[in-house]
Design a protein around this motif. Structure first.
Motif, mmCIF file in Angstrom:
data_model
loop_
_atom_site.group_PDB
_atom_site.id
_atom_site.type_symbol
_atom_site.label_atom_id
_atom_site.label_comp_id
_atom_site.label_asym_id
_atom_site.label_seq_id
_atom_site.Cartn_x
_atom_site.Cartn_y
_atom_site.Cartn_z
ATOM 1 N N SER A 12 0.837 -1.202 0.000
ATOM 2 C CA SER A 12 0.000 0.000 0.000
ATOM 3 C C SER A 12 0.868 1.247 0.000
ATOM 4 C CB SER A 12 -0.917 0.021 1.231
ATOM 5 O OG SER A 12 -1.766 -1.084 1.243
ATOM 6 N N LEU A 15 2.248 1.956 -3.325
ATOM 7 C CA LEU A 15 1.203 2.498 -4.208
ATOM 8 C C LEU A 15 0.900 3.950 -3.879
ATOM 9 C CD1 LEU A 15 -1.255 -0.550 -4.310
ATOM 10 C CD2 LEU A 15 -0.023 0.411 -6.271
ATOM 11 N N LYS A 19 1.319 6.608 -6.704
ATOM 12 C CA LYS A 19 0.074 7.080 -7.326
ATOM 13 C C LYS A 19 -0.692 8.094 -6.487
ATOM 14 C CE LYS A 19 -2.346 3.792 -9.317
ATOM 15 N NZ LYS A 19 -3.106 2.536 -9.533
ATOM 16 N N THR A 24 -4.914 5.620 -5.638
ATOM 17 C CA THR A 24 -4.784 4.228 -5.200
ATOM 18 C C THR A 24 -6.141 3.697 -4.761
ATOM 19 O OG1 THR A 24 -2.510 4.589 -4.440
ATOM 20 C CG2 THR A 24 -3.671 2.690 -3.536
ATOM 21 N N SER A 25 -6.518 2.567 -5.306
ATOM 22 C CA SER A 25 -7.802 1.956 -4.946
ATOM 23 C C SER A 25 -7.569 0.683 -4.148
ATOM 24 C CB SER A 25 -8.594 1.610 -6.214
ATOM 25 O OG SER A 25 -7.934 0.592 -6.946
ATOM 26 N N ASP A 28 -6.383 -2.041 -6.299
ATOM 27 C CA ASP A 28 -4.944 -1.904 -6.563
ATOM 28 C C ASP A 28 -4.146 -2.590 -5.460
ATOM 29 O OD1 ASP A 28 -5.289 -0.371 -8.858
ATOM 30 O OD2 ASP A 28 -5.182 1.538 -7.765
ATOM 31 N N ARG A 31 -4.326 -6.411 -5.692
ATOM 32 C CA ARG A 31 -3.445 -6.964 -6.727
ATOM 33 C C ARG A 31 -1.980 -6.902 -6.301
ATOM 34 N NH1 ARG A 31 -7.333 -4.465 -10.015
ATOM 35 N NH2 ARG A 31 -6.170 -2.497 -10.050
ATOM 36 N N ALA A 32 -1.582 -5.764 -5.755
ATOM 37 C CA ALA A 32 -0.178 -5.585 -5.389
ATOM 38 C C ALA A 32 0.233 -6.519 -4.245
ATOM 39 C CB ALA A 32 0.077 -4.135 -4.994
#
Length: 201
Positions: A12, A15, A19, A24-25, A28, A31-32
């Motif tokens: 997180s 990200l 971003k 950042t969602s 996201d 997935r990461a």
């Protein structure tokens, strides 16, 4: 071995650095981190909670108070010794940051993230002020000891000199982030110059 929560925080944080918070969602992060949404919300209330905890975990640990050791206390030139120790700590801290993130994340991303915290994390400003206070106090302790040991002039303004050393570091950190990263040799050069102006000739 990282725990699930640590994995979520690390991915997180990367990200958010790359971003921004709004960019950042939660998908996201899923997935990461390669973790399900259910697992994420088992550890965190929402995206804002992830954001705040990642700031505490990475940024505060980056800025946290460190042990300067006792070498400088016993040195005949305690301020010079404290400067050397501080440079080593800063360099190690920068290396640790790069290890925790990736080559795609730059110091500028980190600076941008910390500035975002000021307006989006209630109580962050108080934490930052406390950090500044502790850093200045450490410099003042070394400077006062240097005056006692006749390393520097006895009429040196302790608070002003402490602020000068600390603000040079902060200024170079932000300035260096605009181009690449903080230059340790440049910081040492500036600190040495200020130091030489205060030594007893």
């Amino acid at each position: 071995m990282k725990t699930t929560k640590e994995t979520i925080l690390k991915e997180s944080f990367k990200l958010f650095l790359a971003k921004g918070y709004d960019g950042t969602s939660v998908p996201d992060i899923e997935r990461a981190a390669k973790i399900t949404r259910g697992a994420i919300f088992h550890h965190f209330a929402n995206k804002e909670d992830i954001f705040k905890q990642s700031a505490d975990y990475f940024v505060l640990s980056f800025l946290e108070e460190v042990n300067y050791g006792e070498e400088y206390l016993n040195s005949a030139t305690p301020l010079k010794a404290f400067m050397g120790k501080s440079l080593k700590i800063i360099e190690a801290r920068m290396e640790k940051f790069l290890q925790k993130t990736t080559e795609k994340i730059t110091p500028a991303s980190f600076m941008s993230f910390t500035l975002y915290l000021k307006d989006h994390y209630e109580g962050w400003q108080e934490k930052a002020i406390e950090y500044e206070k502790l850093k200045i106090e450490n410099w003042e302790r070394a400077i006062n000891l240097a005056k006692e040991k006749n390393e520097i002039r006895p009429d040196t303004n302790t608070t002003l000199l402490a602020s000068t050393f600390h603000n040079l570091y902060m200024g170079l950190s932000y300035g260096g982030a605009l181009v690449d990263k903080l230059s340790i040799p440049e910081l040492q050069r500036l600190w040495d110059y200020v130091y030489q102006q205060q030594t007893i000739k």
